[in-house]
Design an enzyme around this catalytic site. Structure first.
Site, mmCIF file in Angstrom:
data_model
loop_
_atom_site.group_PDB
_atom_site.id
_atom_site.type_symbol
_atom_site.label_atom_id
_atom_site.label_comp_id
_atom_site.label_asym_id
_atom_site.label_seq_id
_atom_site.Cartn_x
_atom_site.Cartn_y
_atom_site.Cartn_z
ATOM 1 N N ASP A 141 -5.534 64.914 15.754
ATOM 2 C CA ASP A 141 -4.823 64.746 17.035
ATOM 3 C C ASP A 141 -4.570 66.099 17.694
ATOM 4 O OD1 ASP A 141 -3.633 63.335 19.054
ATOM 5 O OD2 ASP A 141 -1.733 63.020 18.015
ATOM 6 N N GLY A 142 -4.515 66.072 19.021
ATOM 7 C CA GLY A 142 -4.144 67.270 19.781
ATOM 8 C C GLY A 142 -5.270 67.900 20.576
ATOM 9 N N ASN A 143 -6.417 67.247 20.654
ATOM 10 C CA ASN A 143 -7.557 67.811 21.404
ATOM 11 C C ASN A 143 -7.219 68.006 22.884
ATOM 12 O OD1 ASN A 143 -8.915 67.466 19.045
ATOM 13 N ND2 ASN A 143 -10.261 65.837 19.759
ATOM 14 N N GLY A 144 -6.569 66.995 23.455
ATOM 15 C CA GLY A 144 -6.255 67.045 24.884
ATOM 16 C C GLY A 144 -5.292 68.178 25.199
ATOM 17 N N ARG A 145 -4.241 68.303 24.395
ATOM 18 C CA ARG A 145 -3.252 69.364 24.626
ATOM 19 C C ARG A 145 -3.862 70.750 24.419
ATOM 20 N NH1 ARG A 145 0.870 66.810 20.666
ATOM 21 N NH2 ARG A 145 -0.947 65.450 20.351
ATOM 22 N N ARG A 198 -9.752 67.790 29.280
ATOM 23 C CA ARG A 198 -9.540 67.214 27.949
ATOM 24 C C ARG A 198 -10.830 67.160 27.131
ATOM 25 N NH1 ARG A 198 -5.026 64.360 26.826
ATOM 26 N NH2 ARG A 198 -6.226 63.071 25.406
ATOM 27 N N ASN A 236 -7.255 53.487 21.904
ATOM 28 C CA ASN A 236 -7.882 54.529 22.731
ATOM 29 C C ASN A 236 -8.807 53.948 23.813
ATOM 30 O OD1 ASN A 236 -8.181 56.907 19.973
ATOM 31 N ND2 ASN A 236 -6.611 56.788 21.548
ATOM 32 N N SER A 253 0.228 55.739 13.942
ATOM 33 C CA SER A 253 -0.625 55.214 15.021
ATOM 34 C C SER A 253 -1.667 54.187 14.558
ATOM 35 C CB SER A 253 -1.306 56.374 15.769
ATOM 36 O OG SER A 253 -0.358 57.257 16.302
HETATM 37 C C1 IPE Z 1 -4.461 58.588 17.142
HETATM 38 O O1 IPE Z 1 -4.235 59.534 18.145
HETATM 39 C C2 IPE Z 1 -5.872 58.130 17.185
HETATM 40 C C3 IPE Z 1 -6.867 59.129 16.866
HETATM 41 C C4 IPE Z 1 -6.648 60.348 16.453
HETATM 42 C C5 IPE Z 1 -8.228 58.709 17.010
HETATM 43 P P1 IPE Z 1 -3.593 59.126 19.536
HETATM 44 O O2 IPE Z 1 -3.439 60.381 20.317
HETATM 45 O O3 IPE Z 1 -4.365 58.039 20.159
HETATM 46 O O4 IPE Z 1 -2.184 58.543 19.078
HETATM 47 P P2 IPE Z 1 -0.820 58.296 19.850
HETATM 48 O O5 IPE Z 1 -1.130 57.426 21.015
HETATM 49 O O6 IPE Z 1 -0.309 59.625 20.287
HETATM 50 O O7 IPE Z 1 0.075 57.653 18.837
HETATM 51 C C1 IPE Z 2 -7.253 63.233 19.400
HETATM 52 O O1 IPE Z 2 -6.815 64.067 20.425
HETATM 53 C C2 IPE Z 2 -8.620 62.640 19.703
HETATM 54 C C3 IPE Z 2 -8.592 61.196 20.034
HETATM 55 C C4 IPE Z 2 -7.550 60.434 20.020
HETATM 56 C C5 IPE Z 2 -9.849 60.623 20.445
HETATM 57 P P1 IPE Z 2 -6.099 63.489 21.702
HETATM 58 O O2 IPE Z 2 -7.132 63.167 22.717
HETATM 59 O O3 IPE Z 2 -5.190 62.378 21.370
HETATM 60 O O4 IPE Z 2 -5.269 64.753 22.194
HETATM 61 P P2 IPE Z 2 -3.763 64.773 22.695
HETATM 62 O O5 IPE Z 2 -2.931 64.065 21.664
HETATM 63 O O6 IPE Z 2 -3.730 64.070 24.007
HETATM 64 O O7 IPE Z 2 -3.424 66.214 22.788
HETATM 65 MG MG MG Z 3 -3.261 62.260 20.778
#
Ligand code: IPE
Ligand code: IPE
Ligand code: MG
Length: 246
Positions: free
Chosen positions: A21-25, A34, A69, A197
């Site tokens: 988790d955290g790719n977008g941020r 993102r 997702n 999650s």
């Molecule tokens: C959980 O991450 C799913 C994956 C890493 C694939 P999310 O970013 O979707 O989870 P929430 O919505 O913050 O709980």
């Molecule tokens: C995890 O990173 C990857 C997937 C859920 C596909 P996110 O895309 O959830 O990144 P954040 O949590 O928004 O930073």
């Molecule tokens: Mg996330």
């Protein structure tokens, strides 16, 4: 001394599960889209897979795309599917070179057809590899998986293949998508979120949870080794008291 040297190789977890988790941020922090975070996240996956194989972890399961997702903006969903396809195709040779088997869990039939086809051929291509099994959780959610298992068991009862009394932990587990994989001893979630999650709810009944603030694109094998060292300091009691453990 690095974290790798601190690992007791005689007490390794057999299976590690990761919520990446955290790719977008990570991308946003750098003023980027993102998608750039997701692309960079692939480099972390590669490093962690090799780190696991290197120290002798037999099973690694990574949460790559959840059922929920699908509710993201369509451009992001499409970009993730494209990235999945290109990564699978680019990495199959390396998986073979490293003797790693590719596996997938989740509602695979809901993925785009190209994804399904390429995933299937990559899995067939790596099926004989024995060093480590990498499982991608794709269009996966634990509640979906548990409902599917319940439906399969209900059908078996209806068809008089089993009796209701034969439904127990072991026959239930056998219907889950993880049937051939031991439950994870350790689950890591990056990015500072302290939740599961909808990931492996059944299988994580007794899993040790490890949370780190590090965002997934910054997570590397040294961070993995740090998590394993932390895991090895814990006492897993499974409901017993300390004195009962040897
Ligand atoms: C959980 O991450 C799913 C994956 C890493 C694939 P999310 O970013 O979707 O989870 P929430 O919505 O913050 O709980
Ligand atoms: C995890 O990173 C990857 C997937 C859920 C596909 P996110 O895309 O959830 O990144 P954040 O949590 O928004 O930073
Ligand atoms: Mg996330």
């Amino acid at each position: 001394m690095g974290f790798k040297e601190q690992i007791d190789v005689t007490r390794l977890p057999e299976h590690i599960a990761i919520i990446m988790d955290g790719n977008g941020r990570w991308a946003k922090n750098q003023g980027k889209f993102r998608h750039f975070g997701h692309e960079s996240g692939v480099l972390s996956v590669k490093d962690i897979v090799e780190g696991c194989a290197d120290i002798g972890i037999k099973y690694l399961t990574v949460y790559a795309f959840s059922t929920e997702n699908w509710n993201r903006p369509i451009e992001e969903v499409n970009a993730l599917m494209e990235l999945l396809i290109s990564t699978i195709n680019q990495e199959t040779a390396t998986l073979n070179k490293n003797n790693i088997r590719l596996n997938a869990i989740g509602d695979i039939s809901s993925l785009p057809q190209k994804c399904i086809d390429d995933l299937k051929s990559a899995m067939e291509n790596t099926a004989k590899n024995t060093r480590c099994t990498l499982t991608l959780a794709l269009s996966y959610s634990a509640k979906w998986e548990i409902i599917e298992a319940a439906k399969k068991l209900a059908q078996k009862v209806k068809d008089q293949e089993i009796n209701i009394d034969e439904i127990n932990e072991s026959t239930f587990s056998a219907q889950l998508t993880t049937t051939d994989i031991p439950d994870p001893e350790l689950m890591i979630r990056t990015s500072g979120e302290h939740r599961v999650s909808n990931f492996l709810l059944w299988q994580m009944a007794y899993t040790e949870l490890y949370f780190t603030d590090t965002l997934w694109p910054d997570f590397r094998r040294e961070d993995l080794f740090e998590a394993i060292v932390d895991y090895q300091k814990r006492e897993r009691r499974f409901g017993k008291i300390s004195e009962q453990l040897n």
